[in-house]
Enzyme design. Sequence first.
Site, mmCIF file in Angstrom:
data_model
loop_
_atom_site.group_PDB
_atom_site.id
_atom_site.type_symbol
_atom_site.label_atom_id
_atom_site.label_comp_id
_atom_site.label_asym_id
_atom_site.label_seq_id
_atom_site.Cartn_x
_atom_site.Cartn_y
_atom_site.Cartn_z
ATOM 1 N N HIS A 50 47.047 40.985 45.730
ATOM 2 C CA HIS A 50 46.427 40.574 44.549
ATOM 3 C C HIS A 50 46.609 38.901 44.529
ATOM 4 C CE1 HIS A 50 46.300 41.115 39.897
ATOM 5 N NE2 HIS A 50 45.861 40.008 40.298
ATOM 6 N N ILE A 51 45.850 38.618 45.830
ATOM 7 C CA ILE A 51 45.803 37.198 46.013
ATOM 8 C C ILE A 51 44.401 36.284 45.701
ATOM 9 C CG2 ILE A 51 47.569 37.109 47.797
ATOM 10 C CD1 ILE A 51 45.559 36.839 49.955
ATOM 11 N N GLU A 81 50.839 48.626 41.105
ATOM 12 C CA GLU A 81 51.181 47.489 42.244
ATOM 13 C C GLU A 81 52.521 46.806 41.716
ATOM 14 O OE1 GLU A 81 47.268 45.184 41.834
ATOM 15 O OE2 GLU A 81 48.591 43.657 40.907
ATOM 16 N N ARG A 114 28.783 45.864 30.478
ATOM 17 C CA ARG A 114 28.781 46.218 28.908
ATOM 18 C C ARG A 114 27.568 45.775 28.489
ATOM 19 N NH1 ARG A 114 34.474 44.590 27.161
ATOM 20 N NH2 ARG A 114 33.732 43.131 28.413
ATOM 21 N N ILE A 142 38.409 43.369 43.272
ATOM 22 C CA ILE A 142 39.080 42.384 43.244
ATOM 23 C C ILE A 142 39.426 42.202 41.355
ATOM 24 C CG2 ILE A 142 38.504 40.987 45.057
ATOM 25 C CD1 ILE A 142 36.757 39.549 42.921
ATOM 26 N N ALA A 143 39.392 43.291 40.688
ATOM 27 C CA ALA A 143 39.325 43.275 39.344
ATOM 28 C C ALA A 143 40.943 43.648 38.942
ATOM 29 C CB ALA A 143 38.388 44.469 38.707
ATOM 30 N N ARG A 144 41.179 44.966 38.836
ATOM 31 C CA ARG A 144 42.722 45.433 38.297
ATOM 32 C C ARG A 144 42.612 46.871 38.928
ATOM 33 N NH1 ARG A 144 43.991 41.142 37.209
ATOM 34 N NH2 ARG A 144 44.982 40.401 35.402
ATOM 35 N N GLY A 176 30.914 39.087 34.348
ATOM 36 C CA GLY A 176 31.496 37.672 33.696
ATOM 37 C C GLY A 176 31.317 36.781 34.698
ATOM 38 N N ARG A 177 32.095 35.610 34.239
ATOM 39 C CA ARG A 177 31.982 34.714 35.233
ATOM 40 C C ARG A 177 32.244 34.869 36.503
ATOM 41 N NH1 ARG A 177 35.175 32.280 30.155
ATOM 42 N NH2 ARG A 177 36.374 34.094 30.564
ATOM 43 N N ILE A 178 33.272 35.519 36.856
ATOM 44 C CA ILE A 178 33.424 35.956 38.477
ATOM 45 C C ILE A 178 32.436 36.800 39.018
ATOM 46 C CG2 ILE A 178 35.137 36.804 40.180
ATOM 47 C CD1 ILE A 178 37.279 36.142 37.892
HETATM 48 C C1 8YV Z 1 46.817 36.194 38.904
HETATM 49 C C2 8YV Z 1 44.537 37.485 38.047
HETATM 50 O O1 8YV Z 1 47.068 35.678 39.946
HETATM 51 O O2 8YV Z 1 43.875 35.802 36.615
HETATM 52 C C3 8YV Z 1 43.994 37.239 36.879
HETATM 53 O O3 8YV Z 1 43.499 37.882 36.071
HETATM 54 O O4 8YV Z 1 44.519 38.712 38.459
HETATM 55 C C4 8YV Z 1 45.248 36.671 39.182
HETATM 56 O O5 8YV Z 1 44.585 35.411 39.126
HETATM 57 C C5 8YV Z 1 47.619 37.367 38.567
HETATM 58 O O6 8YV Z 1 47.167 38.209 37.451
HETATM 59 C C6 8YV Z 1 48.792 36.837 38.037
HETATM 60 O O7 8YV Z 1 49.162 36.409 37.020
#
Ligand code: 8YV
Length: 326
Positions: A287-288, A269, A179, A238-240, A156-158
Amino acid sequence: MSKPRILVARAVFPQTLARLEQHFEVESNQADATWSQPELIARLQGKVGAFTTGTERIDATLLAACPDLKVCANMAVGFNNFDVPAMSARKVLATNTPDVLTETTADFGFALLMATARRICESEHYLRAGQWTKWSYDMFAGAEVHGSTLGILGMGRIGQGIAKRGAHGFGMNVIYHNRSRLTPELEAACKARYVGKEELLKTADHLVLVLPYTAASHHAIGAAEIALMKPTATLVNIARGGIVDDAALAQALKAGRIAAAGLDVFEGEPKVHPDLLTVPNVVLTPHIASATVTTRRAMADLAADNLIGFLVDGKPLTPLNPEVLG
Ligand code: 8YV
């Protein structure tokens, strides 16, 4: 006329709160207390809008218990804390914050890749612990970044932002799996080549995960996938949390099955799998990835604009389920 009532579920910038207060009667949480789900439901009574972050779960049970709720504005681009079909079924609008965090998050993805591949955190801990007594030829020798093969899962964009940094800034050979395949124009802009998932896992020197969390992406990287990766590879998430099987990853890192990992997100988390805390070849951040002042302000502003746009003007900026607008 009385103002619409909204709940701001987490602490936010005072400026964001002040702006919301111009339009709404606001109950806020500037103490940033951790609310249980029943407490969140109790506080949502009589509220038409909610300003949420990734930590508040908006599901069918909550929606059934909060009949006044009309809109939830997530201050995040990811929205796996929302059950969007359940929200649509109840005609509750969902919004997120795309675009405003793309470049900042891509910067962080690259920073985490660099820190992981070049063993920056591990060597810093060694130095701070007073263990550095002499230089040696192979001390903290890591993996090459420039000119290596960068694999991206989720384009995606990121993902595209990371691809551009790798291809244009570091001369990396970029491959990706997604996908759906990008258009030829976008592939050319990212200098990225589409491959199957297996080829991505086998070929990448550095694999960065940037895909959304869904039932289908749960444990997309587990023991079997890690087994396909190069023993010299690095993995960056850096996703989830939940996209990687953290227990399997910790085991693979301990066994030297892959060289290193950089993780900004974790299963369950803010808890972190205890084994990840004891392996040295992993860089852990809380998660920063979107955390710069400018970007967090932009995210908060967009979430606030979505609430104002919808509840005051009937026009949210970035709806996830526009069908509820009618
Ligand atoms: C958020 C993120 O800081 O935008 C997202 O999906 O994971 C982070 O940028 C985090 O989800 C808090 O809302």
